[in-house]
Each structure stands twice: as structure tokens, then as C-alpha cells.
Design a protein around this motif. Sequence first.
Motif, short mmCIF file in Angstrom:
data_model
loop_
_atom_site.label_atom_id
_atom_site.label_comp_id
_atom_site.label_asym_id
_atom_site.label_seq_id
_atom_site.Cartn_x
_atom_site.Cartn_y
_atom_site.Cartn_z
N PRO A 17 -57.97 -36.64 -48.82
CA PRO A 17 -57.95 -38.05 -49.18
C PRO A 17 -58.96 -38.44 -50.26
O PRO A 17 -58.75 -39.37 -51.01
CB PRO A 17 -58.27 -38.76 -47.86
CG PRO A 17 -57.89 -37.79 -46.80
CD PRO A 17 -58.19 -36.44 -47.39
N PHE A 21 -64.18 -34.82 -48.86
CA PHE A 21 -63.72 -35.25 -47.54
C PHE A 21 -63.78 -34.12 -46.51
O PHE A 21 -64.32 -34.31 -45.41
CB PHE A 21 -62.29 -35.79 -47.64
CG PHE A 21 -61.59 -35.90 -46.32
CD1 PHE A 21 -61.87 -36.94 -45.45
CD2 PHE A 21 -60.66 -34.95 -45.92
CE1 PHE A 21 -61.24 -37.05 -44.23
CE2 PHE A 21 -60.02 -35.03 -44.70
CZ PHE A 21 -60.32 -36.09 -43.85
N GLU A 132 -63.93 -41.80 -45.89
CA GLU A 132 -62.68 -41.31 -45.30
C GLU A 132 -62.95 -40.39 -44.11
O GLU A 132 -62.26 -40.44 -43.09
CB GLU A 132 -61.86 -40.56 -46.36
CG GLU A 132 -61.20 -41.45 -47.39
CD GLU A 132 -60.12 -42.33 -46.79
OE1 GLU A 132 -59.34 -41.83 -45.95
OE2 GLU A 132 -60.05 -43.52 -47.16
#
Length: 447
Positions: A17, A21, A132
Amino acid sequence: MNYRLFLIKIYRNFFTPAKGFKKWEKHLNKTQWLSLTELNELQEAKLKKLLLYSIKNVAIFSDIVGKMDLNWSAKEILDKFPITDKSFYRKANEKCLSKNAPTYEYHKSSTSGSTGESFYFYLDVNRQGWGEAAKYRTDTFAETMPHHSRASLWGASFDNYGNKGIKIKIRNFLTPFIFLSSYDLSIESIMRYVAILKKEKPRMLVSYPTPLIELADYCKKNNIHFPFLRSIICSSEQLFDFQRKIIEDTFVVPVFNRYGSREFGSIAQECNCHNGLHVNIERMYVEILNDKNEPCKEGEIGQLVITDLDNKVMPLIRYRIGDLAAWSNMKKCACGRGLPLLEKVEGRAFDVIRTPNGQVISGTFWTLLIRYVSHEIKSFQVVQNEIEKINIKIEMIKGRELSKEKMDILLSKIKEKDNELKVNVQFCEKIELTRSGKRRFVVSSIK
């Protein structure tokens, strides 16, 4: 399922994402089980590094160098920083950006502006990766794993990624995501959403409490069930106990309260023990301060002041977000996570009523009072534009009325707070939601 999980693993290795991440997700999934002491040590190191970076590279904070000593702790240095807010950063303009900003990859974002003027700020990609990762971690608190499908009944159209780009198409194939707009929610749109949910069968539903109550009301009246649902996350609005009960009774799944913001992403969330909201302290430094900007004791309501530990383009430091909260006195949750707990988040600081005698009445008082007086009241809104007067808008369940006896109880309970407060009650056919579909129970223009 094994084949699908194999594809998901490939996807999460090459189509993450946000930058970093995967690394930060692995890190956060491990650190959540550390002791609070160990977590505080990690946070202390990140905070001091961020503060020294900001003093050196962000013009608006450069004068702090003469007020501190490098041998000080992170907290001692932090205390030399001003309490900031949206207006602080608006006035600072480019002075709040790091001089290194041109060397970073970053994008512009903003708050929704549903309760005032929009606030524009910048997030670097590393901060996005952390954000995220923290969101995916709190999803697991609600027993939802990355490969499980999700549906979002949300208001912000820019959260709807649609089917643009190969990366989004691959993500939606492997981890189905359904966006249902809560803008201008109507019976027709609810009927359409019910059909979509039945077809797609998401495991988790994320929404504001207000549109969820509307959806629950429709489903209850029409005997509609979603047996595929396993959990519901409520965010972006204060979740009241009566709302939680309605939602859980209707959909027969646990509701998890999440507290977050556009500026910081996921800040805190309940786990399955529901003992409070675990704070993502590897991502941010959270203070709860009283009116004198002194730390509140456990259980004492104060204003949330947050420092983002990961944004190097536009560091948000000691940012008064406008919400009220209290620390829990629970030392460690039964789930085993070392992450500290917020006992409660009571809504926005300006969502309170101030009386002539100096009292401050939070939103919780009004919701409890209205439910105590009558369950025949469908919705309400308390509006204050003058310190001496409030206007209570009441929307009754169709065909019902509020008796004089119950009206007298309502007024007497308010007068107990301050007999000088003038109260006007107005019955409405419908109380309008905000453009994004939120319900503002208390609206005050009193500073």
C-alpha cells in the motif's frame, strides 16, 4: 485458499500500500507485544530524533535550539515546543515545511472541513508506510487479516480509489474492498448497499456510527441479516454506548471503536477485550493536557495533543487535535499487548456546552439525558451560539410525541447544571447530517 494466500503473499511483497509498509507492518506486529517500558524506550528514541531534526530543519521551530540542552530527555525538549493547532500551521505557511522537503517524495492531504475550514498538510511516503502498517495492525485487533474482504460506508469520496491503475485492480481482486458512500444517505441508496453487501459478503465493515445506525434501522425493520460479517469498526465520530448496542444487536457481531484522524491516521483502537483503546505509540507521542497545559491524571478528561514521529516533510508537533480523552488506569490489557490504553475519547473539544456559571457539559451528558427521558426520540442536536442560551432540536420517531411530563424532566435535568441557562426546544421533521454523513449531537460556536 492456499493458492489465494500464495497470490496474496506475492501481492504484499511487490504491491504494498505504501513505501516501507511491509517492513513497518512486520515491526509493529512484533513491538505490540513488548512491555510498556520497552515501548516507551522505543518511543523516546524516535521522539528525540524527530525533535532534533525539526529544530535543525524546520524554520518555525529553529529558535528552540537556544532553549534546550542536547543532553535533555525527549520529554524535556518537547516541553520547549509550543502547543500547536491548525491555525499555527496555517500562519507558518512554508516555514512549517522542512528545508529538506524537495528531497522527499510526498503528497498533499487535508482534513474534511466538515466542522470548519479545511486544513492542508503534507505527508512523506515513509510516514504513509507507517500509517498504513498501523491501520492494518489495528484491523487485526478486530480479528480481520490482510486477505479478508472489507466494506467501507464512508463519506470522503477521495477515499474511494475506484478501479484506477493495475495496482488497485490487483489489490481489489486479492483483498476485495467495497466503498459505499455515506454522502446523502437515502432509503434508495441503503437498499442498493444492502444488495451490494449481500453479493460481495465482506468480513469487516468500517463506518461512522451515524450511517451505521441508519443501515441498522433499515435492516431491523426489513429483517435483513449479514451472516458473513465478523466485525464492525466504528471510527471518525464518537461512538456512544446506545449506538454500540443498536449496531451489535442488529448485526450480531462485535463493534470495535477506532480513534483516528486525517492528520495522523489510526491513533488508537479497542482490541477484543474492549478495555479501552490501545494507542499506536510507536507511531506517535500522545499527551492529554488540562486547560493549563499540564498533564492530566489517569481518568481525567483533557485535550489530546499529538506529535507524529514519522513525518519529516511537515512535522506535526504538539498538535492540539481538538478532541477530548482520558488515560486508562489499567496497567496492561488482558490481551497481552503492552500498548497503553485510552479509557475513552469523548469527542471534539468544541462539541461541549458552556454555561453562564462556568460549567462545561460534554456530549455524553446529552446522549445519556435524551435516552433517559425517552426512547421515542429518534435523534437530537444541541446548538449553542450564546453563552446564556441553547437550542435543542428534537426529531421524534414517526407517530410519537414527547409528553409534558418527559419535557419537564428534560428541562429540570438541564437546569440542575445551571439554572441561568435558557433552553429552547424545537421539534424537527429531520435533523440534517453533515455533508459526509456524520451526526453532530452538539454544535457550539462558543470559543
